[in-house]
Scaffold this active site. Structure first.
Site, PDB file in Angstrom:
ATOM      1  N   SER A  76       0.845  -1.187   0.000  1.00 42.07           N
ATOM      2  CA  SER A  76       0.000   0.000   0.000  1.00 42.07           C
ATOM      3  C   SER A  76       0.879   1.236   0.000  1.00 42.07           C
ATOM      4  O   SER A  76       2.031   1.199   0.450  1.00 42.07           O
ATOM      5  CB  SER A  76      -0.888   0.010   1.248  1.00 42.07           C
ATOM      6  N   TYR A 130      -1.996  -0.726  10.944  1.00 43.62           N
ATOM      7  CA  TYR A 130      -2.088  -1.152   9.539  1.00 43.62           C
ATOM      8  C   TYR A 130      -0.828  -0.809   8.751  1.00 43.62           C
ATOM      9  O   TYR A 130      -0.277  -1.666   8.042  1.00 43.62           O
ATOM     10  CB  TYR A 130      -3.304  -0.483   8.910  1.00 43.62           C
ATOM     11  N   LYS A 170       1.861  -3.104   6.112  1.00 46.76           N
ATOM     12  CA  LYS A 170       2.075  -2.876   4.688  1.00 46.76           C
ATOM     13  C   LYS A 170       3.542  -2.571   4.394  1.00 46.76           C
ATOM     14  O   LYS A 170       4.086  -2.980   3.356  1.00 46.76           O
ATOM     15  CB  LYS A 170       1.169  -1.746   4.187  1.00 46.76           C
ATOM     16  N   ILE A 213      -7.941   3.216  -3.208  1.00 45.56           N
ATOM     17  CA  ILE A 213      -8.758   2.414  -4.116  1.00 45.56           C
ATOM     18  C   ILE A 213     -10.124   2.210  -3.452  1.00 45.56           C
ATOM     19  O   ILE A 213     -10.190   1.842  -2.277  1.00 45.56           O
ATOM     20  CB  ILE A 213      -8.115   1.040  -4.390  1.00 45.56           C
TER      21      ILE A 213
END
Length: 256
Positions: free
Chosen positions: A146, A159, A163, A192
């Site tokens: 990401s 998170y 990534k 996205i």
């Protein structure tokens, strides 16, 4: 038919980026293993995807198993070998992002995120790599990282490290697996529009801001990531390993 004759495993393939990638890989001639959570909803979505792929004469099977489970990679590989005889490409796409503030982050939310996004991925990549090594024909491993691997997020402290970890894992695996002809790369999507961020983007002000900061003038769609995944999986990228490809409409460079 860039992937003709190849067997491709994709985790988290019942929806979002994984679903788009599964369809595009099948269109390009691949036999696809659809990895999903194993829930009733995931199974139903995976089976509908198999029907969509069959409609254009593609081949696909589904394997339900929690991405956080260290044994899921072995199950996916076994499913691929039993159905199609090989594993040629492994796409680690499964991931979650339950937005939460840092100071009161519940331990269970942190651990579930890390186990799903990174720990399970590590062992799934290992399982796929061992199968590729034993086959002796090389292969390709792609991690869906990401833009969050490169920038911070106040509500993503659990998170963004996962990534960044996937991105780093592909760099290290490129070195470790290069002698076996196994290429390892990552794609770094920007914003996205998928289920993972639909609640966040329901904020019209934030949606307008993110769109305005993207030079191409729109948010990404899952299909926008599918093409780069196919490229990295294909022999067109036969000398590409240890690389990362931003798929963000120019968002990252406009955040500098």
């Amino acid at each position: 038919m860039l992937l003709a004759g190849k067997t491709v495993i994709i985790t988290g393939a019942s929806r979002g980026i994984g679903r788009a990638a599964a369809k595009e890989c099948a269109r390009q001639g691949a036999r696809v293993v659809i990895g999903h959570s194993g829930s009733e909803q995931g199974t139903e979505a995976a089976r509908s995807l198999i029907e969509e792929i069959a409609a254009f004469d593609g081949q696909a099977i589904e394997v339900g198993s929690d991405a956080a489970d260290p044994d899921t990679g072995d199950r996916l590989v076994a499913g691929a070998v039993n159905a199609f005889g090989s594993v040629d490409v492994f796409v680690n796409n499964a991931g979650i992002c339950p937005f939460h503030s840092f100071l009161d982050m519940p331990r269970e939310v942190y651990l579930k995120t890390v186990n799903t996004n990174l720990n399970g991925a590590y062992f799934a990549v290992q399982a796929a790599a061992n199968q590729m090594k034993n086959q002796g024909k090389g292969g390709a491993i792609i991690a869906v990282s990401s833009i969050s691997a490169l920038v911070g997020g106040g509500m993503q402290t659990h998170y963004t490290p996962t990534k960044a970890g996937l991105h780093s894992l592909m760099q290290s695996c490129a070195i470790a697996l290069g002698p076996y002809g196994i290429r390892c790369n990552s794609v770094l999507p920007g914003t996205i529009a998928t289920d993972i961020n639909k609640d966040d983007l329901a904020d019209e002000e934030k949606l307008a801001y993110m769109t305005s900061r993207t030079p191409l003038g729109r948010l990404g769609e899952p299909d926008d990531v599918a093409g780069p995944i196919v490229f990295l999986a294909s022999d067109m990228a036969k000398y590409v390993t240890g690389a990362s490809l931003l798929v963000d409409g120019g968002l990252f460079v406009n955040l500098q």
